[in-house]
Write an enzyme that holds these catalytic residues in place. Structure first.
Site, PDB file in Angstrom:
ATOM      1  N   THR A  95      14.364  53.740  12.507  1.00 40.54           N
ATOM      2  CA  THR A  95      14.427  52.656  13.474  1.00 40.54           C
ATOM      3  C   THR A  95      14.080  51.923  12.891  1.00 40.54           C
ATOM      4  O   THR A  95      12.382  52.383  12.199  1.00 40.54           O
ATOM      5  CB  THR A  95      13.245  54.165  14.625  1.00 40.54           C
ATOM      6  OG1 THR A  95      14.074  55.048  14.967  1.00 40.54           O
ATOM      7  CG2 THR A  95      12.991  52.185  15.330  1.00 40.54           C
ATOM      8  N   LYS A 170      17.922  51.295  20.049  1.00 41.40           N
ATOM      9  CA  LYS A 170      16.599  51.744  19.719  1.00 41.40           C
ATOM     10  C   LYS A 170      15.491  51.607  20.725  1.00 41.40           C
ATOM     11  O   LYS A 170      15.065  52.232  20.987  1.00 41.40           O
ATOM     12  CB  LYS A 170      16.683  52.311  18.177  1.00 41.40           C
ATOM     13  CG  LYS A 170      15.853  53.821  17.820  1.00 41.40           C
ATOM     14  CD  LYS A 170      15.593  55.195  18.506  1.00 41.40           C
ATOM     15  CE  LYS A 170      14.912  56.109  17.804  1.00 41.40           C
ATOM     16  NZ  LYS A 170      14.149  56.241  17.107  1.00 41.40           N
ATOM     17  N   LYS A 238       4.791  51.942  15.536  1.00 38.06           N
ATOM     18  CA  LYS A 238       5.507  51.057  14.397  1.00 38.06           C
ATOM     19  C   LYS A 238       7.189  50.497  15.078  1.00 38.06           C
ATOM     20  O   LYS A 238       7.524  49.568  15.201  1.00 38.06           O
ATOM     21  CB  LYS A 238       5.708  51.963  13.532  1.00 38.06           C
ATOM     22  CG  LYS A 238       7.807  50.858  11.807  1.00 38.06           C
ATOM     23  CD  LYS A 238       8.560  51.309  12.750  1.00 38.06           C
ATOM     24  CE  LYS A 238       9.168  53.087  11.890  1.00 38.06           C
ATOM     25  NZ  LYS A 238      10.064  53.714  12.665  1.00 38.06           N
TER      26      LYS A 238
END
Length: 287
Positions: A95, A170, A238
């Site tokens: 990701t 995502k 993150k």
């Protein structure tokens, strides 16, 4: 097929095992070599740089922690693009930022290679059970080439458009997960405070409109005090920061996602960044 796999962490380990069990030849690289020992014992071939893992492979997968790690393994001195990649397919499962996915796509194209950004959802259990959801950006022809490998590691895989759009999908996923994790956590805190049996509550709510993946998979872990990382707190932070950065570029306000990010940052500041995301409950249950 000859596969290269860069990054054999919690999820990468299981994915490589599935490829080996399916009969593929897999070259592996990981920053900490010992994390590949079990895979090498099962037949994987250790390579001591991302470049060497790339040279020996037709399809190269990467799955690392942060966009900076992706940048390093692709563009570093011993990175993927330091060797000839002509006719190879590069698939980043990390990701990461949509803009970096677009950069990798363009570099690959100029070098006569193909690339996909293909972040996944499903955590450690999804990787172990080969039930990951894979969100893909790139060209249709490239996607079609990799589908047989996606089929080995996941139960759902879709091409959402051009390079970078797998990462954007995502981000949408992480917005939803942020909501279900905070909701599930506060639900447990509330139910516990009024003296309800939490196992019964999880079973009951799981059969109704409150049912969701976080409740089904992380609720029972919390009750067992199992905070092992199916997905690290630090990596979720993150992801959420990437999401908020992308939203800011579009002048889009996401207050619930901002609050979830603040809660997880507080959790990390309390020393829990290397636990699983279900450890959010520790903001309330200190013991």
């Amino acid at each position: 097929m000859k596969i290269g796999f860069i990054g054999t962490g919690v999820m990468g380990q299981s994915i490589v095992k599935h490829f080996l069990e399916a009969g593929h030849e897999v070259a592996v690289y990981n920053r900490t070599k010992s994390k590949t020992d079990e895979l090498v014992a099962k037949g994987a071939i250790w390579q001591d740089t991302p470049a060497k893992a790339t040279e020996s492979s037709e399809v190269v997968f990467s799955m690392v922690g942060y966009p900076s790690d992706v940048e390093e393994i692709y563009y570093g001195d011993n990175g993927v693009f330091s060797v000839t990649v002509k006719d190879k397919v590069l698939v980043d499962l990390t990701t990461s930022s949509p803009s970096l996915a677009e950069k990798i796509y363009q570099t690959a194209k100029e070098a006569g290679a193909e690339s996909l950004d293909a972040p996944v959802s499903g955590g450690d259990l999804g990787a172990q059970n080969a039930t990951l959801t894979i969100m893909v950006g790139g060209d249709q022809a490239t996607f079609d080439k990799v589908v047989p490998l996606f089929d080995i590691m996941g139960k759902s895989y879709s091409l959402h458009g051009s390079a970078g759009l797998g990462q954007h999908t995502k981000m949408a996923n992480q917005i939803m997960i942020a909501g279900t994790m905070t909701g599930m956590t506060e639900m447990l805190v509330y139910a516990d405070k009024v003296g309800l049996d939490l196992n019964s509550v999880i079973e009951t709510l799981g059969g109704g409109a409150a049912s969701n993946w976080s409740l089904a998979n992380y609720g029972p872990r919390i009750l067992k005090q199992d905070y092992s990382p199916g997905f690290f707190v630090k990596h979720f932070i993150k992801d959420l920061k990437i999401t908020l950065d992308e939203a800011e570029k579009m002048n889009l306000d996401l207050p619930a996602t901002e609050l979830a990010t603040e809660l997880y940052e507080k959790l990390a500041a309390d020393g829990f960044e290397n636990l699983g995301t279900q450890s959010l409950i520790k903001l309330w249950w200190k013991d």
